[in-house]
Scaffold this active site. Sequence first.
Site, PDB file in Angstrom:
ATOM      1  N   ILE A 146       1.048  -1.326   0.007  1.00 30.67           N
ATOM      2  CA  ILE A 146      -0.114  -0.100   0.039  1.00 30.67           C
ATOM      3  C   ILE A 146       0.901   1.329  -0.080  1.00 30.67           C
ATOM      4  CG2 ILE A 146      -1.817   1.124   1.164  1.00 30.67           C
ATOM      5  CD1 ILE A 146      -2.448  -1.676   0.221  1.00 30.67           C
ATOM      6  N   GLU A 147       0.673   1.989  -0.954  1.00 35.52           N
ATOM      7  CA  GLU A 147       1.553   3.503  -1.094  1.00 35.52           C
ATOM      8  C   GLU A 147       0.801   4.463  -1.143  1.00 35.52           C
ATOM      9  OE1 GLU A 147       4.803   2.764  -3.830  1.00 35.52           O
ATOM     10  OE2 GLU A 147       4.788   0.384  -3.601  1.00 35.52           O
TER      11      GLU A 147
END
Length: 462
Positions: A146-147
Amino acid sequence: MILNLIILLAISIVASASNIAAYWGQNAGGDQQTLGDYCSSSPASIIILSFLDGFPNLSLNFANQCSGTFSSGLAHCSQIGSDIKSCQQQGKTILLSLGGATGNYGFSSDSEAVQFAGTLWNKFGGGKDSERPFDDAIVDGFDFDIENKDQTGYAALATQLRKYFSTGTKSYYLSAAPQCPYPDESVGDLMSQVDLDFAFIQFYNNYCSLNQQFNWNSWSNYARGKSIKLYLGLPGSSSSAGSGFVGLSTVQRVVASIKGDSSFGGISIWDISSAENGGYLNQLHQALSGSGSPAAPSNSYQPNTPLTRTYGGSTATASAYISVGFTAGATHGSTTTNDLLAWIDSLFGSSQSSVQQYATPVQSVTATPQPVAATTTSAPKPTASAFNWFGWFDGTTTSTTLQTVYSTVPADQTVYVTLTTTVGSQMLQSLFDKRDVIAEAKSTNLQICWLLFIPLLALICS
């Protein structure tokens, strides 16, 4: 109890410190092969499929490796499903990664994330669904890459997945791929609230990469008392990340410094298609296993390499950053005027020693400190203070040999050395500095009687 022991044993085997985990699916190397090809040819023991880049409305993206769809529009990747089963038969662990740097994903609440856990389990895990992208193949777990800095729901999702895992008949794993700044802005809550098996830490595209402010200790402190294994996340090539690619010698040095950490699990690579090019992946495997020798790229040198030159009979040594234009172990020659000067001097009854008495050898050679950003411009051309006489006379040749060294700077960077040479003379009391000039001490020793020789030489030549 026995099942728990089996699961713990499986985790310990998968998390061996000589492991390589590699991301596959985004074609970072430009010539991505099938998943099955990499399982058969690479030393990677964990392969992470990237990405499930859209959720809770499902969307899969594997670049050039899946073109089929169900009637709903969801990707149908039968070849990948077949490869997953083949890889697992070879002892590989296959995870499905959620997220990525781009994509349309995220949850509005924990309850939405909990509900989505059932979708993941039924479509990719041990559950059942009419539309399974990998058909009957079952992945070994899920990775959170997740970014987007929105942490809503991921701890709840992982907790619910653990509940589904407990109903299965095989081992399942959960992992995260945080950026190296600690704590991570996108999966920090997940990592602090849920027991994960692996963390594939991205030590690139940030200030905390291996060749900058490497912060392994921060992550090691986080892992203390946990069963999580930390992976040294690296780009597979200089083109697969914006920054942070390092040579093999740097990896070996870092691995040697952290391999005694009980939380160290191995190396993770983004991505396998780029790391396979040039054999970098196999070199990393050798670095982890302790075999092999440091690679010495022909166009890259480490700092503080001794550089020795001889001037006027005296030798000066300095530590410097060497221009990448040199080749390790090569000998570079230059013609001097020593014999010419001695011959002219003998015509007037002077000896070599009488010429030498005026020469003060180089007093110091200092190197320019490492630049903050490596220059990419052409190297400056040094000038010489002595004549080369166009090779008309039988001059002697002096040489400089650069010892073989190993790279600690990326091969695509260029670094130059600036030498400061101090030349003195008994006829000149004050010392003077010259930058970017390599001077021969002989050049300061021209006796006035030699000037008589110049008209004579011109007369002969005419």
